[in-house]
Design a protein around this motif. Structure first.
Motif, PDB file in Angstrom:
ATOM      1  N   ARG A 237      32.171  48.035  40.458  1.00 45.67           N
ATOM      2  CA  ARG A 237      33.198  47.039  40.108  1.00 45.67           C
ATOM      3  C   ARG A 237      34.140  46.817  41.285  1.00 45.67           C
ATOM      4  O   ARG A 237      34.537  45.678  41.579  1.00 45.67           O
ATOM      5  CB  ARG A 237      33.965  47.485  38.869  1.00 45.67           C
ATOM      6  N   GLN A 238      34.496  47.880  41.972  1.00 49.98           N
ATOM      7  CA  GLN A 238      35.375  47.734  43.131  1.00 49.98           C
ATOM      8  C   GLN A 238      34.689  46.957  44.254  1.00 49.98           C
ATOM      9  O   GLN A 238      35.316  46.144  44.932  1.00 49.98           O
ATOM     10  CB  GLN A 238      35.799  49.117  43.628  1.00 49.98           C
ATOM     11  N   ILE A 239      33.411  47.220  44.451  1.00 46.45           N
ATOM     12  CA  ILE A 239      32.669  46.509  45.496  1.00 46.45           C
ATOM     13  C   ILE A 239      32.600  45.020  45.182  1.00 46.45           C
ATOM     14  O   ILE A 239      32.827  44.154  46.054  1.00 46.45           O
ATOM     15  CB  ILE A 239      31.257  47.109  45.646  1.00 46.45           C
ATOM     16  N   LEU A 240      32.288  44.688  43.934  1.00 44.33           N
ATOM     17  CA  LEU A 240      32.212  43.272  43.552  1.00 44.33           C
ATOM     18  C   LEU A 240      33.557  42.575  43.738  1.00 44.33           C
ATOM     19  O   LEU A 240      33.615  41.400  44.115  1.00 44.33           O
ATOM     20  CB  LEU A 240      31.734  43.144  42.104  1.00 44.33           C
ATOM     21  N   ASP A 241      34.630  43.316  43.481  1.00 41.50           N
ATOM     22  CA  ASP A 241      35.965  42.730  43.636  1.00 41.50           C
ATOM     23  C   ASP A 241      36.305  42.464  45.106  1.00 41.50           C
ATOM     24  O   ASP A 241      37.229  41.704  45.399  1.00 41.50           O
ATOM     25  CB  ASP A 241      37.024  43.642  43.018  1.00 41.50           C
ATOM     26  N   ARG A 242      35.596  43.087  46.041  1.00 36.96           N
ATOM     27  CA  ARG A 242      35.780  42.758  47.454  1.00 36.96           C
ATOM     28  C   ARG A 242      35.194  41.378  47.783  1.00 36.96           C
ATOM     29  O   ARG A 242      35.636  40.716  48.718  1.00 36.96           O
ATOM     30  CB  ARG A 242      35.085  43.796  48.334  1.00 36.96           C
ATOM     31  N   ILE A 243      34.185  40.987  47.004  1.00 40.35           N
ATOM     32  CA  ILE A 243      33.475  39.731  47.269  1.00 40.35           C
ATOM     33  C   ILE A 243      34.071  38.576  46.489  1.00 40.35           C
ATOM     34  O   ILE A 243      34.226  37.469  47.019  1.00 40.35           O
ATOM     35  CB  ILE A 243      31.985  39.887  46.899  1.00 40.35           C
TER      36      ILE A 243
END
Length: 470
Positions: A237-243
Motif C-alpha cells: 500500500r505504501q509503494i502504491l501511494d508513491r505512484i
C-alpha cells in the motif's frame, strides 16, 4: 448492386461465419500460451482467416507467412494496384487473442460465438480477428465494381497482445516489398459511439511491472508474528501511494506526463460534446458507483492524455477457501501503467522501477520486473484531401462529420511504423466501443457498425486512387 449492398452481404455471408470459426479456436497470444509454437492453435486460427481471403479469388493476390524459431509468425500479403501509379496503402491487423475469462452473457463464451442483439460475441472477433477478412472484402468489392484503388499491402501480426516485440524486425525485412506507403490503415482501434465515423487521433503507451514485496522466507502464524512483522500487503500500500494519490487517482511522478496543448483540449471537448451521456452510459457500473469527476472534458483527457495505474493481477494471495491465519511471506502484483503519447516508455519504466524499489519500508525485499512496455503515438496532422475524404464518407454513411478521439489503449506497432514511415498519413480506426469489452468477458462488436466502417474505408481508398491517378 451498390458498394454498400455488396459489403453488407459480404459481411453477413462471409466475414461473420469466418469469425465464428476463428472464435471457436482457443488460440492465445504467446505471452499467455507458452506452447503456442507447438500446439497448432495459432496456426489453425490464422489459417481460417487466410483461407477466407484465398476464397475471394482477388486478382494478383499473393502472400507469405514468415516464421522464425521462437518468434510469433507474421502474415504478409500484396494486392496489386488496379492501374500503374496509384500509390501504396499499408493495412494492419492482428490475429492473436487475449486470455479467457468467466462471466459471459448467456448463450456466448470465449470460444462459443453467438450473435445477440446484432452483435457478435466471442474472444478475438472484435480484437482483432475482423481486420484481415474486412480488408480483403473491401479490396474484392472495389475490384468487382471496377473502382480504382492503389496497391495494398497487409501485415497480420500474431504478437500484438504480447507487446509486438519482434514486429519491427519483420517489417524491416519486408520494407523492400512494402515500399513507401501514402497511408497506413490500422484496423485495431476504438470508437466513441455507433453514430459517428471515428478516427483515433492518439494512442497511449504503457508499461507493465511485476512487483514483489518479500517480508519472510516462509509464512508464519499471524497470531505469533502480526504486530511484529509488517505484512507485505501493508508495505505494498505504501509503494502504491508513491505512484498514485489514493484519493484522486492522480499519478505522482512528473516524468509520466506530457503537455496538453490547446488543440488536444479542443479535440477532447469536441468528443465530450458529441458523446454527451454516452461517455459514461456504456460502462458496466456497479450500482451507486460514480466517475472520478463530473467534468466530461477531464474524463476524456484522463483516458487519453494522462497517465493512470491499474492492478491487473496478483500472486501470493490464496483463495478465500484456503486463507488460513497466516502472515504471508510475500505479495506480487502486476501494475499496468498507461502513458500519454510523447512519454518514452523506457524512461517511464526506469523511473517507476526507481520509485518502487528505493528506500524499502522496514528493509523489505522489493523486486520489480518489466514484462511489457510500449510507447504511445500521435500521428501526423491529416492532409486536407484525406480530411475531406473522411468527412465525405462520414456524411454519406453516418449522416455526420467524422470525429477524432484519442484512444486510451495501446497499439505499440503504430509508433514504430510512424518512425519507419515518417511521411505517411495514418488512419487508425476500429469497431471497439466502450461496451465491446475487449480483453474481458463478453467481447463483442456491432455488425451494423462494421458494415458502415467498411463502406467508409472503401470511399477513402477510392479517393486515394483518384488522387494519386490525377
Amino acid at each position: 448492386e451498390s458498394l454498400r449492398e455488396r459489403l453488407e452481404a459480404g459481411v453477413d455471408n462471409g466475414i461473420i461465419p469466418t469469425l465464428m470459426d476463428y472464435i471457436r479456436v482457443p488460440s492465445l497470444s504467446p505471452a499467455f500460451d507458452k506452447d503456442w509454437e507447438t500446439n497448432g492453435k495459432m496456426e489453425e486460427a490464422m489459417a481460417i482467416l487466410v483461407n477466407y481471403v484465398k476464397s475471394l479469388n482477388i486478382t494478383g493476390f499473393s502472400h507469405e507467412i514468415l516464421k522464425e524459431p521462437g518468434i510469433p509468425w507474421l502474415f504478409f500479403a500484396e494486392f496489386p494496384a488496379t492501374a500503374p501509379g496509384l500509390g501504396t496503402v499499408l493495412m494492419y491487423g492482428h490475429m492473436d487473442k487475449q486470455p479467457h475469462f468467466s462471466g459471459w452473457i448467456e448463450g456466448a463464451d470465449n470460444t462459443s460465438p453467438a450473435i445477440i442483439d446484432g452483435k457478435l460475441y466471442g474472444r478475438g472477433g472484435a480484437d482483432d480477428g475482423y481486420a484481415l477478412p474486412s480488408a480483403a472484402l473491401i479490396i474484392k468489392t472495389m475490384d468487382d465494381l471496377q473502382i480504382p484503388r492503389g496497391r495494398i499491402v497487409y501485415i497480420g501480426e500474431n504478437e500484438e497482445e504480447s507487446g509486438s516485440d519482434h514486429l519491427m524486425d519483420y517489417v524491416r525485412k519486408l520494407k523492400h516489398k512494402i515500399g513507401e506507403p501514402d497511408i497506413i490503415v490500422c484496423l485495431d482501434s476504438g470508437i466513441g459511439d455507433y453514430e459517428h465515423f471515428w478516427l483515433t487521433g492518439s494512442l497511449r503507451g504503457f508499461t507493465a511491472l511485476d512487483v514483489t514485496v518479500k517480508v519472510l522466507t516462509v509464512g508464519q502464524h499471524s497470531g505469533d508474528v502480526s504486530g511484529v512483522v509488517p505484512s507485505s500487503f501493508r508495505i505494498f500500500r505504501q509503494i502504491l501511494d508513491r505512484i498514485e494519490d489514493p484519493r484522486s487517482g492522480e499519478i505522482l511522478i512528473p516524468e509520466l506526463y506530457t503537455q496538453i496543448t490547446p488543440e488536444i483540449y479542443e479535440h477532447a471537448a469536441g468528443c465530450a460534446r458529441a458523446l454527451g451521456p454516452n461517455l459514461l452510459g456504456k460502462i458496466n457500473w456497479q450500482p451507486g458507483m460514480q466517475p472520478v469527476t463530473e467534468d466530461s472534458v477531464q474524463l476524456v483527457l484522463n483516458r487519453t492524455y494522462r497517465p493512470t495505474l491499474c492492478v491487473t493481477g496478483a500472486q501470493g494471495l490464496p483463495d478465500l477457501a484456503n486463507a488460513g491465519n497466516l502472515l504471508r511471506p510475500s505479495t506480487t502484483l502486476r501494475l499496468s501503467v498507461r502513458l500519454p503519447p510523447g512519454v518514452d516508455s523506457e524512461v517511464a519504466a526506469a523511473k517507476l522501477h526507481e520509485v518502487i524499489t528505493k528506500d524499502p519500508p522496514y528493509g523489505a525485499t522489493i523486486e520489480a520486473k518489466i514484462p511489457f512496455k510500449g510507447n504511445g503515438f500521435a500521428p501526423n496532422p491529416l492532409e486536407p484531401w484525406l480530411s475531406d475524404a473522411l468527412n465525405t464518407a462520414g456524411h454519406k454513411y453516418f449522416g455526420k462529420e467524422f470525429l477524432v478521439m484519442g484512444e486510451g489503449g495501446s497499439i505499440p506497432f503504430m509508433g514504430m511504423l510512424g518512425k519507419e514511415f515518417p511521411q505517411a498519413q495514418f488512419m487508425i480506426i476500429g469497431i471497439l466501443s466502450s461496451d465491446s469489452n475487449a480483453h474481458s468477458a463478453n467481447e463483442n462488436f456491432s455488425i451494423a457498425y462494421l458494415k458502415k466502417l467498411l463502406c467508409c474505408l472503401s470511399e477513402v481508398l477510392a479517393e486515394h486512387g483518384r488522387r494519386t491517378k490525377a
